[in-house]
Design an enzyme around this catalytic site. Structure first.
Site, mmCIF file in Angstrom:
data_model
loop_
_atom_site.group_PDB
_atom_site.id
_atom_site.type_symbol
_atom_site.label_atom_id
_atom_site.label_comp_id
_atom_site.label_asym_id
_atom_site.label_seq_id
_atom_site.Cartn_x
_atom_site.Cartn_y
_atom_site.Cartn_z
ATOM 1 N N HIS A 34 0.839 -1.209 0.000
ATOM 2 C CA HIS A 34 0.000 0.000 0.000
ATOM 3 C C HIS A 34 0.866 1.249 0.000
ATOM 4 C CE1 HIS A 34 -2.866 -2.869 2.087
ATOM 5 N NE2 HIS A 34 -3.592 -2.438 1.081
ATOM 6 N N ASP A 150 -3.523 -7.618 -7.589
ATOM 7 C CA ASP A 150 -4.912 -8.021 -7.836
ATOM 8 C C ASP A 150 -5.225 -7.679 -9.293
ATOM 9 O OD1 ASP A 150 -5.533 -8.826 -5.117
ATOM 10 O OD2 ASP A 150 -5.347 -6.724 -4.627
ATOM 11 N N ARG A 187 -3.292 -10.723 3.711
ATOM 12 C CA ARG A 187 -3.573 -12.099 4.125
ATOM 13 C C ARG A 187 -2.322 -12.863 4.570
ATOM 14 N NH1 ARG A 187 -8.267 -14.536 0.628
ATOM 15 N NH2 ARG A 187 -9.552 -12.697 0.404
HETATM 16 O O1 PAF Z 1 -7.983 -4.117 -3.221
HETATM 17 C C1 PAF Z 1 -8.644 -3.772 -2.215
HETATM 18 O O2 PAF Z 1 -8.114 -3.546 -1.126
HETATM 19 C C2 PAF Z 1 -10.145 -3.662 -2.333
HETATM 20 O O3 PAF Z 1 -10.658 -4.631 -3.186
HETATM 21 C C3 PAF Z 1 -10.619 -2.270 -2.743
HETATM 22 C C4 PAF Z 1 -10.152 -1.924 -4.138
HETATM 23 C C5 PAF Z 1 -10.105 -1.244 -1.754
HETATM 24 C C6 PAF Z 1 -12.139 -2.216 -2.737
HETATM 25 O O4 PAF Z 1 -12.657 -2.481 -1.486
#
Ligand code: PAF
Length: 300
Positions: A34, A150, A187
């Site tokens: 992040h 993702d 996770r």
């Molecule tokens: O990737 C994520 O953390 C979630 O799927 C998102 C894009 C914040 C939507 O809740």
């Protein structure tokens, strides 16, 4: 750094924010993956623009109540991270405020979500699309950034933005990895010591597939499968080659090798850019193409 708990408060402030306004949607439990997305958002926004991070655990995208309940939560640590990263505003709606108790509208992408994770997680991408559209409505970002880890989510959101003519540019952020290649994910903290070691097989399999891709998509899959087979604890959900837009595997050219597997109760996903049918370069490293992802094994 400003914090907004409601979409109404955020909307009222939005008109004062200098553009570009770059949104980083998250569900909290922020890790280095992040943080890399936020840094990328900061670069995209420039000194004069605005970086917004949303922190919202979206109940709509969990197919199992148990997963929602055990999802890691640490808002104070997340806010401290955002502050340290120079985020301008965070949006932290409460689930009860964000969704009306009788909400009955969802957004569905109906092609890209029929396979890969969509095949075993019914409703998951409807939940993702719905919350992302609502976040876009609240924040009105000029840009939003999603991780390539993702990959299907990124493709589905791009499709939604195109199909619904949403005025936001979607950026893809690089996957951040542990030294053994394991992609960072909220996770990973569920893995015990043995599982954590076994989880390294996912990225090793992708790398093996990447090196074998010169021989075609089947060769890439065989090489990746051989690595996964060495770890019986891994229950593979899928291992596929797709084109970069997630269509069928190309006979030649750029593609994506994607994997999902369970280790105990924890489901992990990962993917890598590959060149199907491309001749191997020096020392067996895939040649450097115009896709920067091919420069180093773990640029993906
Ligand atoms: O990737 C994520 O953390 C979630 O799927 C998102 C894009 C914040 C939507 O809740």
């Amino acid at each position: 750094m400003h914090q907004f708990d409601t979409a109404a408060a955020l909307r009222a402030a939005r008109c004062r924010w200098p553009e570009p306004v770059v949104l980083v949607p998250t569900m909290g439990a922020l890790h280095d993956g992040h943080r890399a997305l936020v840094a990328e958002a900061r670069r995209a926004a420039g000194d004069g623009g605005t970086v917004v991070v949303s922190i919202f655990i979206n109940p709509l995208q969990f197919d199992r109540r148990e997963d929602l309940d055990r999802y890691p939560r640490d808002l104070e640590a997340d806010l401290a991270s955002c502050r340290a990263l120079g985020v301008d505003a965070v949006f932290t709606p409460a689930a009860g405020d964000f969704y009306a108790p009788d909400h009955s509208t969802t957004v569905r992408e109906s092609l890209l979500t029929t396979h890969l994770c969509g095949a075993t997680r019914p409703g998951h991408f409807d939940g993702v699309c719905t919350v992302v559209l609502k976040l876009f409505q609240g924040v009105a970002p000029t840009h939003a950034i999603f991780g390539k880890k993702d990959y299907q989510q990124l493709a589905v959101i791009r499709r939604m933005v195109r199909d619904l003519s949403l005025p936001v540019e979607i950026l893809g952020g690089e996957t951040v990895r542990e030294p053994d290649g394991l992609a960072l994910s909220s996770r990973n903290r569920y893995l015990d010591k043995d599982q954590r070691e076994q989880a390294g097989a996912l990225s090793a399999a992708l790398l093996a597939g990447k090196y074998a891709a010169a021989g075609g998509a089947e060769a890439a899959l065989d090489a990746a499968r051989a690595v996964l087979d060495e770890v019986p604890a891994l229950e593979v959900d899928y291992l596929q080659v797709r084109d970069p837009m997630l269509g069928p595997a190309p006979a030649e050219g750029q593609a994506r090798l994607l994997v999902a597997a369970r280790l105990g109760r924890t489901r992990l996903i990962d993917n890598i850019a590959i060149d199907v049918g491309a001749s191997a370069g020096i020392d067996g490293h895939p040649r450097v193409g115009n896709d920067q992802n091919h420069e180093l094994p773990w640029r993906n």
